[in-house]
Design an enzyme around this catalytic site. Structure first.
Site, short mmCIF file in Angstrom:
data_model
loop_
_atom_site.label_atom_id
_atom_site.label_comp_id
_atom_site.label_asym_id
_atom_site.label_seq_id
_atom_site.Cartn_x
_atom_site.Cartn_y
_atom_site.Cartn_z
N ASP A 1 0.84 -1.19 0.00
CA ASP A 1 0.00 0.00 0.00
C ASP A 1 0.88 1.25 0.00
O ASP A 1 2.04 1.20 0.42
CB ASP A 1 -0.89 0.03 1.25
CG ASP A 1 -1.88 -1.12 1.26
OD1 ASP A 1 -2.20 -1.64 0.18
OD2 ASP A 1 -2.32 -1.49 2.37
N1 URA Z 1 -1.21 -5.99 3.69
C1 URA Z 1 -1.72 -4.76 3.74
O1 URA Z 1 -2.77 -4.53 4.31
N2 URA Z 1 -1.04 -3.75 3.14
C2 URA Z 1 0.15 -3.93 2.52
O2 URA Z 1 0.73 -2.98 2.01
C3 URA Z 1 0.67 -5.23 2.49
C4 URA Z 1 -0.03 -6.25 3.08
#
Ligand code: URA
Length: 266
Positions: A121
């Site tokens: 993310d």
């Molecule tokens: N899980 C998440 O919620 N976000 C990420 O960036 C990676 C794994």
């Protein structure tokens, strides 16, 4: 996951010219410094023209490079590197809306065709793998091969014993149950050393290490939410056999031959 495979296709289209001395070094002709000497000595031609200027660039797919009249080409060896992703960058090689992307942080001119394997993310920090090797990337991303990923999450409060047990047993998510996870509650001192996107942990926040082997969208955040906790910040420390270790934030490095071998052995 599907998006990441698309990413590979998009990256293929994007050919960024690379510096000629880098091209020569990667083709095994000489070190980068040696390649510069060859160029300034007038021994390097691109499409038949002598090129002495050190900033010159070539497109390895179309330009013909020769040294002393002998054509040189890049080997077919794929490239693998890891980036310590900072917060605030999108995991895509191109953003039509002009937002900051991880493509700005890796040497695309030196390694045309690089793409990121999977996504973190925008606000997640940590280990992100890049390669030009579509086969290994697809293997890493495919559910039947998915390798362990180790994250540290900063939570908005303590993780109860019951919540920990639920995560270890496999919590229910809206797109189906998550596989059982490994969970380790970290002490405050350990949490302080983690390069989270938030630097001041709010009072009561707790850091928890979570190891999973799936890669669904926002999976870690959704897993904690399913047991009543919000993730304030998230950091990925390891991906399969790869460990981020002390790579500084925003920096990348090539994988070692042993790391590449372990990835290919998956
Ligand atoms: N899980 C998440 O919620 N976000 C990420 O960036 C990676 C794994």
């Amino acid at each position: 996951m599907r998006g990441s495979v698309m990413e590979a296709a998009n990256a293929e289209e994007r050919v960024v010219p690379m510096r000629l001395q880098r091209f020569l070094a990667r083709a095994g002709v000489a070190s980068r410094r040696g390649a510069e000497n060859l160029m300034t000595a007038g021994r390097v031609r691109v499409n038949g023209e002598v090129v002495r200027e050190l900033g010159s660039r070539v497109d390895p797919r179309v330009d013909v490079v020769s040294v002393d009249g002998h054509e040189v080409a890049l080997g077919e060896e794929p490239v693998y590197l890891m980036l310590h992703k900072p917060a605030g960058y999108l995991c895509t090689m191109r953003d039509p809306r002009g937002r900051r992307t991880v493509a700005e942080l890796v040497p695309l001119d030196e390694y045309p065709g690089l793409f990121c394997v999977g996504r973190l993310d925008k606000d997640t920090t940590g280990l992100l793998l890049f390669t030009t090797d579509g086969t290994t990337a697809q293997r890493l991303l495919h559910p039947s091969y998915e390798k362990e990923k180790r994250y540290v999450a900063l939570l908005d409060g303590v993780l109860s014993r019951q919540a920990k047990r639920a995560l270890e047993g496999g919590v229910e998510l809206d797109d189906g149950p998550a596989a059982p996870a490994r969970v380790r509650v970290l002490g405050a001192a350990e949490a302080r050393g983690i390069p989270f996107a938030v630097h001041e942990a709010p009072k009561g926040a707790e850091a928890v290490e979570l190891t999973i082997h799936e890669g669904r969208k926002h999976q870690v955040k959704r897993m904690f939410k399913a047991v009543g906790r919000e993730v304030l910040a998230l950091h990925r420390e390891a991906l399969g056999p790869l460990e981020l270790s002390n790579l500084p934030e925003g920096k990348w490095r090539e994988l070692t031959p042993d790391e590449v071998a372990s990835l290919r052995a998956l």
